[in-house]
Design a protein around this motif. Structure first.
Motif, mmCIF file in Angstrom:
data_model
loop_
_atom_site.group_PDB
_atom_site.id
_atom_site.type_symbol
_atom_site.label_atom_id
_atom_site.label_comp_id
_atom_site.label_asym_id
_atom_site.label_seq_id
_atom_site.Cartn_x
_atom_site.Cartn_y
_atom_site.Cartn_z
ATOM 1 N N PHE A 99 0.873 -1.197 0.139
ATOM 2 C CA PHE A 99 0.047 -0.079 0.105
ATOM 3 C C PHE A 99 1.024 1.086 -0.082
ATOM 4 O O PHE A 99 0.664 2.162 -0.895
ATOM 5 N N GLU A 100 1.866 1.159 0.778
ATOM 6 C CA GLU A 100 2.634 2.532 0.918
ATOM 7 C C GLU A 100 3.597 2.755 -0.345
ATOM 8 O O GLU A 100 3.844 3.600 -0.746
ATOM 9 N N ALA A 101 4.093 1.606 -0.920
ATOM 10 C CA ALA A 101 4.835 1.681 -2.235
ATOM 11 C C ALA A 101 3.915 2.405 -2.948
ATOM 12 O O ALA A 101 4.484 3.030 -3.968
ATOM 13 N N ALA A 102 2.505 1.785 -3.310
ATOM 14 C CA ALA A 102 1.830 2.531 -4.201
ATOM 15 C C ALA A 102 1.636 3.776 -4.166
ATOM 16 O O ALA A 102 1.367 4.883 -5.065
ATOM 17 N N ASP A 111 -7.903 -0.326 7.302
ATOM 18 C CA ASP A 111 -8.186 -1.214 8.358
ATOM 19 C C ASP A 111 -7.210 -1.025 9.396
ATOM 20 O O ASP A 111 -5.947 -0.810 9.165
ATOM 21 N N LEU A 112 -7.549 -1.282 10.474
ATOM 22 C CA LEU A 112 -6.650 -1.056 11.973
ATOM 23 C C LEU A 112 -5.780 -2.264 12.125
ATOM 24 O O LEU A 112 -4.654 -2.276 12.514
ATOM 25 N N THR A 126 1.773 -4.076 10.098
ATOM 26 C CA THR A 126 2.176 -2.788 10.676
ATOM 27 C C THR A 126 1.055 -2.286 11.613
ATOM 28 O O THR A 126 0.089 -2.880 11.658
ATOM 29 N N ASP A 127 1.348 -1.218 12.428
ATOM 30 C CA ASP A 127 0.350 -0.758 13.398
ATOM 31 C C ASP A 127 -0.768 0.157 12.917
ATOM 32 O O ASP A 127 -0.388 1.195 12.118
ATOM 33 N N GLY A 128 -1.960 -0.123 12.431
ATOM 34 C CA GLY A 128 -2.805 0.798 11.513
ATOM 35 C C GLY A 128 -2.938 1.983 12.236
ATOM 36 O O GLY A 128 -2.910 2.998 11.390
ATOM 37 N N LEU A 140 0.013 3.913 10.754
ATOM 38 C CA LEU A 140 -0.178 4.312 9.449
ATOM 39 C C LEU A 140 -1.062 5.343 9.350
ATOM 40 O O LEU A 140 -0.928 6.350 8.589
ATOM 41 N N VAL A 141 -2.223 5.267 9.874
ATOM 42 C CA VAL A 141 -3.425 6.424 10.156
ATOM 43 C C VAL A 141 -2.631 7.720 10.196
ATOM 44 O O VAL A 141 -2.902 8.920 9.458
ATOM 45 N N HIS A 142 -2.114 7.899 11.249
ATOM 46 C CA HIS A 142 -1.362 9.047 11.513
ATOM 47 C C HIS A 142 -0.470 9.536 10.583
ATOM 48 O O HIS A 142 -0.341 10.703 10.195
#
Length: 233
Positions: A39-42, A54-55, A60-62, A65-67
């Motif tokens: 997801f982050e690579a995209a 999704d959390l 990884t910790d959702g 990632l949201v933050h």
């Protein structure tokens, strides 16, 4: 017209397929991922309009990632989670998420909430993406606050929603009810706490004295007033 892009991060294939189907039928473009790394690579190649996250992720910790998404991406961030406790919702909103949807959910509700959030990101009536006030310039196209020396401070999409609301109506009282109606949240304790956090962060980024803020004034029992003179470009 380019379709709004929604990225989906959820480790359950059935949920990803369901969301892709309903969102594409509703006129959105989608990209879906089961792992945060992909997801982050995209995100290095694509600029989504909305991120569904999704959390409970395996890699990884959702919430972390949201933050990070809220601080670094201009996208709307909507949490989709099986965690239904009030504290989980409050934490997600405090970390910068724009909305929180609890599993199981009606797919039509997801579409409706995305559309509502996208409507709330329309440009200000002054038709600009840049506002100047009290030695500051807010760049809403880049989510940056620039001071009078050229120094830059990023702000999140969620913080930007609140800042734009103030800059659209300077020197006017904005009640909690008006904030809720304008920002599309549900009236609740978690919404109020999320607004308090966003306003506190904006004050910090604007270098306000927390005990005596000069720009964003709290009118206890009534709401807030933004006291700066604002010009849009």
């Amino acid at each position: 017209m380019t379709k709004p892009l929604v990225t989906i991060l959820d480790d359950e294939p059935e949920i990803r397929r369901m969301l892709v189907d309903v969102l594409e039928e509703a006129g959105f473009a989608t990209l879906s991922f089961g792992r945060a790394r992909a997801f982050e690579a995209a995100l290095a190649k694509h600029t989504p309009d909305v991120c569904l996250v999704d959390l409970s992720l395996p890699d990884t910790d959702g919430l972390t990632l949201v933050h990070r998404l809220a601080l670094e991406q201009g996208a709307i961030v909507i949490i989709i989670s099986g965690r239904s406790q009030v504290q989980d919702r409050v934490t997600g909103l405090e970390l910068g998420a724009d909305d929180y949807i609890i599993k199981p959910f009606d797919p039509a509700e997801v579409v409706a909430r995305i559309r509502a959030r996208l409507r709330n990101t329309k440009p200000a009536p002054q038709a600009g993406d840049t506002a100047s006030f009290s030695g500051w310039t807010a760049h809403f196209d880049r989510y940056i606050l620039e001071d009078d020396t050229g120094g830059e401070t990023p702000f999140s999409h969620a913080e930007g929603e609140v800042l734009r609301l103030f800059l659209d109506s300077p020197k006017r009282l904005i009640s909690r009810t008006q904030m809720q109606e304008s920002l599309g949240g549900a009236a609740s304790e978690s919404f109020d706490r999320a607004m308090d956090v966003r306003i506190s962060r904006l004050r910090t980024k604007l270098r306000e004295d927390p005990k005596n803020p000069q720009l964003i004034k709290t009118i206890y029992g009534a709401g807030y007033i933004f006291l700066g003179d604002v010009s849009w470009a």
